[in-house]
Design a protein around this motif. Structure first.
Motif, PDB file in Angstrom:
ATOM      1  N   ASN A  85      -1.662  -6.005  -3.068  1.00  0.00           N
ATOM      2  CA  ASN A  85      -2.636  -4.933  -2.856  1.00  0.00           C
ATOM      3  C   ASN A  85      -1.947  -3.623  -3.256  1.00  0.00           C
ATOM      4  N   LEU A  87      -0.610  -1.258  -1.708  1.00  0.00           N
ATOM      5  CA  LEU A  87       0.532  -0.841  -0.903  1.00  0.00           C
ATOM      6  C   LEU A  87       1.652  -1.871  -0.838  1.00  0.00           C
ATOM      7  N   THR A  88       1.333  -3.141  -0.979  1.00  0.00           N
ATOM      8  CA  THR A  88       2.294  -4.209  -0.734  1.00  0.00           C
ATOM      9  C   THR A  88       2.690  -4.920  -2.015  1.00  0.00           C
ATOM     10  N   LYS A 104      10.721  -5.950  -0.951  1.00  0.00           N
ATOM     11  CA  LYS A 104       9.322  -5.825  -0.540  1.00  0.00           C
ATOM     12  C   LYS A 104       9.036  -4.371  -0.184  1.00  0.00           C
ATOM     13  N   THR A 105       7.846  -3.900  -0.562  1.00  0.00           N
ATOM     14  CA  THR A 105       7.357  -2.595  -0.123  1.00  0.00           C
ATOM     15  C   THR A 105       6.019  -2.797   0.569  1.00  0.00           C
ATOM     16  N   THR A 106       5.772  -2.022   1.597  1.00  0.00           N
ATOM     17  CA  THR A 106       4.463  -2.044   2.272  1.00  0.00           C
ATOM     18  C   THR A 106       3.844  -0.650   2.271  1.00  0.00           C
ATOM     19  N   ASN A 107       4.454   0.272   1.511  1.00  0.00           N
ATOM     20  CA  ASN A 107       3.931   1.638   1.464  1.00  0.00           C
ATOM     21  C   ASN A 107       3.860   2.174   0.028  1.00  0.00           C
ATOM     22  N   TRP A 112      11.649   0.325  -0.326  1.00  0.00           N
ATOM     23  CA  TRP A 112      11.813  -1.090  -0.660  1.00  0.00           C
ATOM     24  C   TRP A 112      12.865  -1.663   0.276  1.00  0.00           C
ATOM     25  N   ASP A 130      -2.381 -13.533   0.214  1.00  0.00           N
ATOM     26  CA  ASP A 130      -1.605 -12.516   0.932  1.00  0.00           C
ATOM     27  C   ASP A 130      -0.351 -13.065   1.603  1.00  0.00           C
ATOM     28  N   PHE A 147       4.259 -14.069   4.160  1.00  0.00           N
ATOM     29  CA  PHE A 147       4.272 -12.687   3.682  1.00  0.00           C
ATOM     30  C   PHE A 147       5.666 -12.222   3.265  1.00  0.00           C
TER      31      PHE A 147
END
Length: 173
Positions: A85, A87-88, A104-107, A112, A130, A147
């Protein structure tokens, strides 16, 4: 637009981002950086995209006109990235002394984080949904179903080939 595409190219020790707006008939260089190599890219929309390589990750928010470093670590090579998505996202490759690098990034790439460990370089990553992602390497794949929190190594017996890309249609790969 359906006619717009991007490609990363290396020449010597210089990385370039090329763009087409006519379905690949013509390509123009819109970004270049010396002392880097670019191996993969992922655009989440027409203007926001990420490029990865040696030594890290670059991000553009204006279709490649300007690109800024998002993650850089010496002796790191990132070979592939995938966003589930806006953001991720995930990036895979290798770190120092032959270690596996999974990020991994969630923002949206502002931060990272390293996820998991291992040895050997990962070549490509793809997420089926997802939660479920698969990355490939020489003679093996690694899989997560949570995830990216945990990764299981699945070796192929007698597989002495370098698996360079991975893609899925539903659950068929």
């Amino acid at each position: 637009s359906i006619d717009t595409g991007y490609a990363v190219v290396n020449s010597g020790n210089n990385g370039f981002l090329f763009k087409t707006t006519n379905s690949g008939f013509n390509w123009i260089s819109i970004f270049s950086q010396s002392n880097i190599n670019l191996y993969s890219l992922y655009f989440i929309n027409n203007s926001t995209g990420y490029m990865c390589g040696t030594p890290g990750i670059f991000k553009t928010t204006n279709g490649g006109i300007n690109c800024e470093s998002q993650y850089s670590v010496p002796y790191t090579t990132l070979n592939s990235m995938y966003f589930i998505n806006p953001l991720t996202g995930f990036a895979v490759g290798s770190g120092s002394m032959g270690s596996t690098r999974k990020l991994k990034t969630t923002n949206g790439g502002f931060n990272w984080i390293s996820i998991g460990s291992g040895s050997g370089s990962l070549n490509a990553i793809y997420f089926i949904n997802d939660l479920t992602g698969i990355a490939c390497a020489f003679g093996r794949v690694v899989r997560t179903t949570d995830f990216g929190a945990n990764w299981a190594d699945e070796m192929f017996s007698n597989c002495n080939v370098d698996i360079r890309a991975i893609d899925f249609n539903s659950n068929n790969g």
